[in-house]
Write an enzyme that holds these catalytic residues in place. Structure first.
Site, PDB file in Angstrom:
ATOM      1  N   GLU A 236       0.860  -1.186   0.000  1.00 39.09           N
ATOM      2  CA  GLU A 236       0.000   0.000   0.000  1.00 39.09           C
ATOM      3  C   GLU A 236       0.898   1.239   0.000  1.00 39.09           C
ATOM      4  O   GLU A 236       2.018   1.215   0.519  1.00 39.09           O
ATOM      5  CB  GLU A 236      -0.894   0.043   1.259  1.00 39.09           C
ATOM      6  CG  GLU A 236      -1.850  -1.142   1.395  1.00 39.09           C
ATOM      7  CD  GLU A 236      -3.074  -1.054   0.476  1.00 39.09           C
ATOM      8  OE1 GLU A 236      -3.229  -0.006  -0.203  1.00 39.09           O
ATOM      9  OE2 GLU A 236      -3.866  -2.002   0.450  1.00 39.09           O
ATOM     10  N   CYS A 237       0.360   2.345  -0.547  1.00 39.04           N
ATOM     11  CA  CYS A 237       1.156   3.574  -0.580  1.00 39.04           C
ATOM     12  C   CYS A 237       1.076   4.340   0.727  1.00 39.04           C
ATOM     13  O   CYS A 237       1.902   5.209   0.996  1.00 39.04           O
ATOM     14  CB  CYS A 237       0.699   4.469  -1.738  1.00 39.04           C
ATOM     15  SG  CYS A 237      -0.970   5.147  -1.526  1.00 39.04           S
ATOM     16  N   GLY A 238       0.075   4.015   1.537  1.00 40.34           N
ATOM     17  CA  GLY A 238      -0.087   4.708   2.816  1.00 40.34           C
ATOM     18  C   GLY A 238      -1.418   5.394   2.968  1.00 40.34           C
ATOM     19  O   GLY A 238      -1.838   5.738   4.069  1.00 40.34           O
TER      20      GLY A 238
END
EC number: 1.8.4.8
Length: 241
Positions: A236-238
């Protein structure tokens, strides 16, 4: 009383278990119809203009005829095809498009000059904080967001396998995942049936499309998000953590 008229504390106390049980096997259009009917103001869609995002936009704008603001994060590093799709969707749907991006630079060259060449190779977390996380949180705040709609599905990755349809994010907003119980096959079935436009990169081995420098094609048998951040050890990118 609609959700938009109650306090943030009351939102946190919504009976999400009941909502999730009621809509667990519902069609995305039913989930989105509930959202439109019960969240009078402060409802937004976040979109990377992947195929699942386009499906949601099509339901909101064509079927439900509801112009929900659509947040798009211009990271400065999108594929040309993605930006062309954004422009095409604006015309077709008359999108209420809200573009957010890093505040202090406006090109890849300016980004490199300020933060260094290929920042993602040196500090992927900082790259995502600058290009995605901060712009999104700023956008949600500026739009007085009460609830936001995502295009996530449980079958996209093991990290999403137990994702509920309705949840509360870390800032007390409702997060709605209308495709949680759908599969990739169902998404593409809807797209074919309704003639929904989509990124041509999906036909070139990119089932999930992010920033050009850190998105690669996916081989047969791989997870559909395997091409995102390949080699970075990320899932996930965050934004959704």
């Amino acid at each position: 009383m609609t959700i938009s008229t109650v306090s943030r504390n009351q939102i946190a106390n919504l009976d999400l278990d009941q909502l999730n049980q009621k809509y667990e096997n519902a069609h995305p259009s039913e989930i989105l119809a509930w959202s439109v009917e019960n969240i009078a103001t402060g409802l937004v869609q976040t979109s990377a203009f992947n195929v699942d995002d386009m499906l949601i936009t099509d339901i909101l704008y064509r079927e439900l005829k509801h112009r929900v603001p659509v947040i798009f994060l211009d990271t400065l590093f999108h594929f040309r095809e993605t930006l062309e799709l954004v422009e095409k969707a604006k015309q077709i749907y008359d999108l209420d498009l809200k573009v957010y991006k890093i505040l202090d630079v406006d090109s890849r060259e300016a980004f490199a000059a300020k933060y260094g060449d290929e920042l993602w190779e040196k500090d992927i977390a900082k790259f995502h904080q600058l290009t995605k996380i901060e712009p999104l949180q700023r956008g949600l705040a500026e739009l007085n967001t009460v609830a936001w709609i995502t295009g996530r599905r449980r079958d996209q990755a093991v990290t999403r396998a137990n994702m509920p349809i309705f949840e509360i994010d870390g800032n007390g907003r409702v997060k709605i995942n209308p495709l949680a119980n759908w599969t990739r096959k169902q998404t593409w079935g809807y797209v074919a049936e309704h003639g929904v436009i989509y990124n041509p990169l999906h036909d070139q081995g990119y089932p999930s499309i992010g920033d050009e420098p850190i998105t690669t094609p996916v081989a047969e048998g791989e997870d559909e998000r395997a091409g995102r951040w390949r080699g970075f050890g990320k899932t996930e990118c965050g934004i959704h953590i």
